[in-house]
Design a protein around this motif. Structure first.
Motif, PDB file in Angstrom:
ATOM      1  N   PRO A   1       0.745  -1.224  -0.016  1.00  0.00           N
ATOM      2  CA  PRO A   1       0.049   0.111  -0.161  1.00  0.00           C
ATOM      3  C   PRO A   1       0.925   1.224   0.092  1.00  0.00           C
ATOM      4  O   PRO A   1       2.142   1.365   0.657  1.00  0.00           O
ATOM      5  N   PHE A   2       0.453   2.381  -0.652  1.00  0.00           N
ATOM      6  CA  PHE A   2       1.134   3.685  -0.811  1.00  0.00           C
ATOM      7  C   PHE A   2       1.543   3.885   0.672  1.00  0.00           C
ATOM      8  O   PHE A   2       2.857   4.655   0.678  1.00  0.00           O
ATOM      9  N   THR A   3       0.630   4.095   1.543  1.00  0.00           N
ATOM     10  CA  THR A   3       1.020   4.424   2.944  1.00  0.00           C
ATOM     11  C   THR A   3       2.396   3.883   3.694  1.00  0.00           C
ATOM     12  O   THR A   3       2.661   4.346   4.600  1.00  0.00           O
TER      13      THR A   3
ATOM     14  N   GLU B   1       8.797   3.079  -8.106  1.00  0.00           N
ATOM     15  CA  GLU B   1       8.378   4.225  -9.275  1.00  0.00           C
ATOM     16  C   GLU B   1       7.262   5.123  -8.862  1.00  0.00           C
ATOM     17  O   GLU B   1       6.221   4.465  -8.289  1.00  0.00           O
ATOM     18  N   ASN B   2       7.203   6.166  -9.140  1.00  0.00           N
ATOM     19  CA  ASN B   2       5.930   7.307  -8.722  1.00  0.00           C
ATOM     20  C   ASN B   2       6.218   8.350  -9.277  1.00  0.00           C
ATOM     21  O   ASN B   2       7.348   8.794 -10.073  1.00  0.00           O
ATOM     22  N   THR B   3       5.026   9.279  -9.269  1.00  0.00           N
ATOM     23  CA  THR B   3       5.165  10.663  -9.818  1.00  0.00           C
ATOM     24  C   THR B   3       6.202  11.688  -8.817  1.00  0.00           C
ATOM     25  O   THR B   3       6.337  11.144  -7.685  1.00  0.00           O
TER      26      THR B   3
ATOM     27  N   ALA C   1      -2.736   8.248 -13.147  1.00  0.00           N
ATOM     28  CA  ALA C   1      -4.054   9.191 -12.954  1.00  0.00           C
ATOM     29  C   ALA C   1      -5.005   8.284 -12.334  1.00  0.00           C
ATOM     30  O   ALA C   1      -4.857   6.999 -12.054  1.00  0.00           O
ATOM     31  N   TYR C   2      -6.201   8.811 -11.727  1.00  0.00           N
ATOM     32  CA  TYR C   2      -6.980   8.354 -11.000  1.00  0.00           C
ATOM     33  C   TYR C   2      -8.546   8.257 -11.527  1.00  0.00           C
ATOM     34  O   TYR C   2      -9.015   8.954 -12.512  1.00  0.00           O
ATOM     35  N   ALA C   3      -9.211   7.181 -11.290  1.00  0.00           N
ATOM     36  CA  ALA C   3     -10.525   6.901 -11.622  1.00  0.00           C
ATOM     37  C   ALA C   3     -11.404   7.437 -10.551  1.00  0.00           C
ATOM     38  O   ALA C   3     -11.375   6.848  -9.298  1.00  0.00           O
TER      39      ALA C   3
HETATM   40  C1  LMR Z   1       0.393   4.741  -5.244  1.00  0.00           C
HETATM   41  O1  LMR Z   1       0.033   3.663  -4.824  1.00  0.00           O
HETATM   42  O2  LMR Z   1       1.647   4.968  -5.681  1.00  0.00           O
HETATM   43  C2  LMR Z   1      -0.478   5.589  -5.837  1.00  0.00           C
HETATM   44  O3  LMR Z   1      -1.505   5.168  -6.471  1.00  0.00           O
HETATM   45  C3  LMR Z   1      -0.808   6.459  -4.875  1.00  0.00           C
HETATM   46  C4  LMR Z   1      -1.817   7.588  -5.355  1.00  0.00           C
HETATM   47  O4  LMR Z   1      -3.005   7.469  -5.099  1.00  0.00           O
HETATM   48  O5  LMR Z   1      -1.114   8.686  -5.922  1.00  0.00           O
END
Ligand code: LMR
Length: 351
Positions: A210-212, A227-229, A254-256
């Motif tokens: 999970p991202f957190t 990898e991430n923005t 991007a997000y839905a």
């Molecule tokens: C991630 O899990 O790295 C991203 O999807 C988090 C997000 O919501 O930007």
């Protein structure tokens, strides 16, 4: 005996008197507590919006903008309550919470939705997006409606796509420039089969996390890279626990944005229209803001951190693309050539 009957009657009368007095008091209380404000509150509609990133990110800010616009357009009748940083639900459980109707709105990355919408694999193909005008046309133009109509889950309705930005690679060991540099390293991935396959083709291992939990995973070396923005790398301070950052722009995040269908169906038509209007305005605002934010934060990381930065050369990009060809073939077999071409050249792109 007569005295005894008289006594009983008196007690009975007293009890009856007390009963009627109490009843009257209750009625009075109810009457007193009624006022116009309370009637207003009953009609209020609340949207609980859960997401996993910080407030100062493209998604965090878009959620706030949307909340403001919705309140403004409905004269305060609809309130959006935002729960950021995964405080309510994480990547693992937010979709089920939306299906159950425990929350009304979420905005996970489209990668996390691929089990539900397999066609969206196309959006995760490395280097399928390479310019902002294309991203805007796909995610905010005609193509976005086509993509949203692919959600077949009857419990959920897709409203829009919000943008974050191009993804970059970070690592702790070797800098990541040639495909060979990935071999044997372990990378955190968000849930999503195309991203996992991308790393497999680079001979790297993956951990779905999970991202957190990514900051901690990097800090304890459970994972070597991710990898991430830039915006997610910046807001979670991931650059502090990594040595190298490659500006690769290899993928797009991007997000839905989705709402619980039953909740939506229960809304009056005029409220639905106002929410849609707020969503359209937010989507266009978010596209511009997201690109600006990633630029500014990249500059800040450059100036104020010790992470080493690299940019892929055209030659290196070609080598990465070459490595990913099997993934293109696999996805093409599943979703068809037409959909790949639609994403590569959206008809309404303004160049
Ligand atoms: C991630 O899990 O790295 C991203 O999807 C988090 C997000 O919501 O930007």
């Amino acid at each position: 005996m007569t005295k005894y009957i008289g006594f009983c009657l008196t007690i009975l009368l007293l009890l009856l008197g007390f009963y009627f007095y109490q009843n009257n008091l209750d009625n009075e209380r109810q009457t007193l507590s009624y006022d116009d404000e309370q009637e207003g509150l009953e009609k209020q509609i609340t949207i609980h919006f859960s997401h996993v990133v910080a407030e100062n990110t493209p998604k965090g800010l878009a959620a706030q903008k949307f909340a403001e616009l919705v309140s403004e357009k409905t004269n305060g009748q609809v309130q959006v309550h935002i729960f950021q940083n995964g405080i309510l639900y994480s990547d693992d459980d937010e979709y089920e919470a939306l299906q159950r109707g425990d929350i009304e709105m979420i905005a996970p990355s489209f990668s996390k939705m691929i089990d539900t919408v397999p066609e969206w694999k196309v959006l995760d193909l490395p280097f399928i997006f390479n310019r902002n005008s294309q991203v805007e046309a796909v995610l905010a133009g005609q193509t976005s409606d086509h993509l949203l109509s692919m959600i077949k889950d009857k419990k959920v309705k897709g409203l829009s796509f919000w943008s974050n930005g191009f993804k970059q690679m970070t690592s702790d060991g070797t800098p990541l420039l040639e495909p060979e540099h990935f071999r044997g390293q372990t990378f955190r991935v968000m849930p999503g089969p195309v991203i996992e396959e991308q790393f497999r083709l680079l001979n790297a291992r993956t951990v779905v996390m999970p991202f957190t939990e990514v900051y901690q995973g990097l800090g304890t070396r459970e994972i070597d890279g991710q990898e991430n923005t830039i915006s997610n790398i910046y807001s979670k301070r991931l650059y502090r626990v990594q040595k190298h950052l490659t500006i690769s722009n290899h993928g797009y995040l991007a997000y839905a944005v989705m709402v619980n269908q039953k909740f939506w169906n229960g809304l009056p038509e005029d409220i639905q229209e106002k929410i849609q209007e707020a969503m359209r305005e937010t989507t266009l605002w978010n596209m511009k803001e997201a690109a600006k934010m990633n630029e500014l934060q990249l500059q800040d990381i450059k100036e104020n951190s010790t992470i080493q930065m690299y940019r892929l050369t055209e030659q290196q990009k070609k080598e990465w693309l070459q490595t990913f060809q099997p993934l293109y073939r696999e996805v093409e077999e599943e979703v068809g050539r037409d959909l790949i071409e639609l994403i590569q050249s959206p008809p309404d792109e303004e160049r």
